[in-house]
Scaffold this active site. Sequence first.
Site, PDB file in Angstrom:
ATOM      1  N   THR A 110       4.314  -6.366   2.730  1.00  0.00           N
ATOM      2  CA  THR A 110       4.818  -6.326   1.354  1.00  0.00           C
ATOM      3  C   THR A 110       4.528  -4.972   0.719  1.00  0.00           C
ATOM      4  O   THR A 110       3.892  -4.102   1.320  1.00  0.00           O
ATOM      5  CB  THR A 110       4.149  -7.414   0.482  1.00  0.00           C
ATOM      6  OG1 THR A 110       2.755  -7.086   0.321  1.00  0.00           O
ATOM      7  CG2 THR A 110       4.284  -8.786   1.100  1.00  0.00           C
ATOM      8  N   GLU A 111       4.981  -4.836  -0.516  1.00  0.00           N
ATOM      9  CA  GLU A 111       4.628  -3.672  -1.315  1.00  0.00           C
ATOM     10  C   GLU A 111       3.115  -3.566  -1.453  1.00  0.00           C
ATOM     11  O   GLU A 111       2.408  -4.575  -1.465  1.00  0.00           O
ATOM     12  CB  GLU A 111       5.220  -3.788  -2.721  1.00  0.00           C
ATOM     13  CG  GLU A 111       6.722  -3.757  -2.802  1.00  0.00           C
ATOM     14  CD  GLU A 111       7.202  -4.000  -4.211  1.00  0.00           C
ATOM     15  OE1 GLU A 111       7.400  -3.016  -4.955  1.00  0.00           O
ATOM     16  OE2 GLU A 111       7.378  -5.167  -4.581  1.00  0.00           O
ATOM     17  N   PHE A 113       0.177  -2.307  -4.054  1.00  0.00           N
ATOM     18  CA  PHE A 113       0.018  -2.008  -5.473  1.00  0.00           C
ATOM     19  C   PHE A 113      -1.241  -1.197  -5.707  1.00  0.00           C
ATOM     20  O   PHE A 113      -2.338  -1.583  -5.310  1.00  0.00           O
ATOM     21  CB  PHE A 113       0.023  -3.303  -6.288  1.00  0.00           C
ATOM     22  CG  PHE A 113       1.394  -3.880  -6.415  1.00  0.00           C
ATOM     23  CD1 PHE A 113       2.182  -3.587  -7.508  1.00  0.00           C
ATOM     24  CD2 PHE A 113       1.925  -4.648  -5.397  1.00  0.00           C
ATOM     25  CE1 PHE A 113       3.470  -4.079  -7.614  1.00  0.00           C
ATOM     26  CE2 PHE A 113       3.214  -5.144  -5.484  1.00  0.00           C
ATOM     27  CZ  PHE A 113       3.987  -4.859  -6.601  1.00  0.00           C
ATOM     28  N   ASP A 177       2.134 -13.513  -3.709  1.00  0.00           N
ATOM     29  CA  ASP A 177       1.554 -14.663  -3.017  1.00  0.00           C
ATOM     30  C   ASP A 177       2.388 -15.919  -3.190  1.00  0.00           C
ATOM     31  O   ASP A 177       1.869 -17.003  -3.477  1.00  0.00           O
ATOM     32  CB  ASP A 177       0.120 -14.913  -3.483  1.00  0.00           C
ATOM     33  CG  ASP A 177      -0.799 -13.758  -3.119  1.00  0.00           C
ATOM     34  OD1 ASP A 177      -0.485 -13.045  -2.156  1.00  0.00           O
ATOM     35  OD2 ASP A 177      -1.807 -13.567  -3.803  1.00  0.00           O
TER      36      ASP A 177
END
Length: 413
Positions: A110-111, A113, A177
């Site tokens: 995923t990305e 952060f 999530d």
Amino acid sequence: MADSGPSSSAHNAGDGDDEIAEVDPEGSYCRYKEPVGKGRFKTVFKAFNSQIGIDVAWSKVSAESNHLSQEQLHSVAKDMMTGLELDHPNIIKCFRCWEDEEHGCINLITELFTSGNLRQYRNMHKHLDLKAVKRMAKQILRGLQYLHGMTPSVTHGDLRCDKIYVNGHSGEIKIGDLGLATLLPYRWEDHEGHKAAFDTSVDVFAFGLCMLELITLKQLDPQHCSNWPDLLADVVDEEARTFIAKCLGPPEQRPTAEQLLADPFFAVRKEKQLTDNPEHSASAKSLPGLPMDGERGGGERRPTGDVEAEVGAGEAAIAVGRLKGEDYEFVFSAKTAEGKLHFQLTMLGVTKPGEENQLKRDIEFVFDPETDTADSLAGELSQQFNLSPTDTEICAAALKEYLAKELGSELND
């Protein structure tokens, strides 16, 4: 679709501090050895997309540590892969998901952060204006509105401040999530209040607790929270207290995410500091890097018709801002009325050799400094007119420069 192909091979990078522990089956992503986060169900590592050169997050869900059978692991993988189909600026972007049957785990890319989750970010920045809380809240609600509006609707079911992620340099907030429906019973197994089937009202309740945590700095999770009525009574701002109470009411009375976005709580007004403590008020400031809502399209865009006629005589005219990009030259002009900006944007096509006619687009819209940003506006225009990444940045830069020069920095706060 599940990828049960060859397992990832581990090898040592050999140089530097970053040791590569694993590569995905297609060879695009490299996972580093040291974890950067750990939750009840998964461990998160920093990783790198070697093909396009960006940092990403690599999460692993282990069957052994979660006491999952092979069948349950397949079910979890199927749940997690729903994230690949989601596309919204306030929902974390999932790039790849596959099941590693040999090692009994699921991998999710995923990305990444930069500022961690919202709980960590809030604890790092103790002084927070209600205006900043509203901007955070709107982004979370936009994400929930998208999920709940899908067919069939998607319920997060485990929304908490540590499941919401922040890019501190831009103020971008995204819900993460998702897709762990199979694991949720483990999370809620000791909670008497959620024995029934989950629906979207569960997310609204959890959102209310997130709001309460942002204001009170008390860690609140839906599964282990019995003192929220006392905390709610301590909220100084009456409108904030009323808004949160709506979210925490009985399930059948809770508003939807869409209804909450239209709540009077988000109406423009002079904000109060979240604390009446003079010592805090003297040093309080908005969170750094929170000028934008991070939402697709920012606030409501209303056609204004004739800008001159709507604004009326005696209103302050605002100077024109102009920057040239790859395909367009962006020309902004506006007038102020009732605290909002009535804009006219002219997009002039940049003529290329052999072209005689210049493309011209005129767009009119209302810009509310309390809810809209230059970045959200540029994102809207990019989607509507298929702007190049460079032109999207130029458009945002032109408006930012214009706002800073003509209206003062307060509109960009």
